[in-house]
Scaffold this active site. Sequence first.
Site, PDB file in Angstrom:
ATOM      1  N   GLU A  47       0.828  -1.214   0.000  1.00  0.00           N
ATOM      2  CA  GLU A  47       0.000   0.000   0.000  1.00  0.00           C
ATOM      3  C   GLU A  47       0.866   1.270   0.000  1.00  0.00           C
ATOM      4  OE1 GLU A  47      -2.938  -0.154   3.094  1.00  0.00           O
ATOM      5  OE2 GLU A  47      -4.049  -1.785   2.151  1.00  0.00           O
ATOM      6  N   GLU A  76      -5.755  -8.553  -0.147  1.00  0.00           N
ATOM      7  CA  GLU A  76      -6.282  -8.602   1.215  1.00  0.00           C
ATOM      8  C   GLU A  76      -7.791  -8.392   1.173  1.00  0.00           C
ATOM      9  OE1 GLU A  76      -4.601  -5.797   3.923  1.00  0.00           O
ATOM     10  OE2 GLU A  76      -2.526  -6.424   3.594  1.00  0.00           O
TER      11      GLU A  76
END
Length: 469
Positions: free
Chosen positions: A126, A272
């Site tokens: 991220e 995720e």
Amino acid sequence: MIALKKMGHLDFLALLILSFLISTSSAKFTSKVGINYGQLGNNLPSPSKSVELIKSLKAKLVKIYDTNPKILNSLKHTNIKVSIMLPNELISNISSNQTLSDLWVRSNVQPFYPHTKIRYLLVGNEIISSTDNKTWYNLVPAMRKIKSSLKAHGIHKVKVGTSCAMDVLESSYPPSNGTFRADISGRVMKPMLQFLNKTRSFFFLDAYPYFPWSSDPTSIKLDYALFESKNFTYTDPGSGLVYTNLFDQMVDSVIFAMKRLGYPGIRVWIAETGWPNGGDFDQIGCNIYNAATYNRNIVKKLTSESGTPARPGKVLPSFIFSLYNENQKPGPGTERHFGLLYPNGSKIYPIDLSGETQVWEYKKPLPKPTNDEKYKGKIWCVVAKGANSSEVGAALSYACSQGNKTCDPVQPGGKCYKPESPIWHASYAFSAYWAQFKKVGGTCYFNGLATQTIKDPSYGSCKFPSVTL
């Protein structure tokens, strides 16, 4: 055979190549559900024990957030496919240094490959959500360097990518209006998509319906976020596509954003997804019932290979987050409660990641949810049980140094002064700090030293400040 004998050597070679292309293009990319194996806990089982637990969940894939040699050695000869990660802090240096990239691959990948089935290498986690914009612009150059290093070391089966959260989008609603943020669209996302397309890699997406639902539980129905909606659908006015759950909307908004930049065919991998099984009093819907419902349903969806409305029937390989409840993860309580397992290895609720167990086959009833509506009342922030006293002292000093007379009542002569109890003083300071600064981002965490309570710790004339919801 007679016809083949009449063929020239080049004709025969061309036939072989054509046959290979036909066989590989028609090969089915099967759906597998894996698990994210985070390590931010001081009470987690050993890597070898963890690998046995991963097998018990019937996970065929595992993603780790580093290249931990003990974990990678424990995964040798297991037939579990593995995703590893280059740490965020190395991206900028590697982006401009092929030698450094080669050295990293030689030290962190080559010793384990191919006995450990490393198949995916994520460059950072991220990055666009968690680092400065200088690192953003170094991301794709680093991905290129790592891909070249893998090739130079004869490692050809590893796909290179990076994980992105939903905040890479400027617009996600309706899904057909999916658009990457203006500050990254041209300089980061377009070259990234070009790289992923050229190398036939995946767009690795972190997609959590919990977060948009919990931020707006009035507009978004809980059943819709949990794949349990029976009577509600959403029709995208732009595309005409019909949605039955929030997850599909989120994924398709990214697919439309990629299409808008000229890359409609890049495959999506869910890096995720999950739902928290617990959290703080000021967090909604984080409970075992909802976590089990979401994760069982997402496994059912993913293994059924139903795709999304924008890509029906397309496989969405995925990693569920996460293997354990990790007690050292920073942030709100939900961050420490995404696990399928407690740190002692026991299941928080029964689940089978292979998809072989049907949802209705789970016999044991789940505990009824108690926080699907927002808590209304007062909450205090106090020292957590078992907190290190020396660390508590440092946190107390921090809380008292923030101004606004936070700690005046625990000074000598104050109504809450207890010279024999620094823990008591710290609890007062934590509550006072949180009450003053919650609206501007202050949390009841203090590096894991604090916890929320709805039991008023005040006594006599000593009144602890509270947060009122």
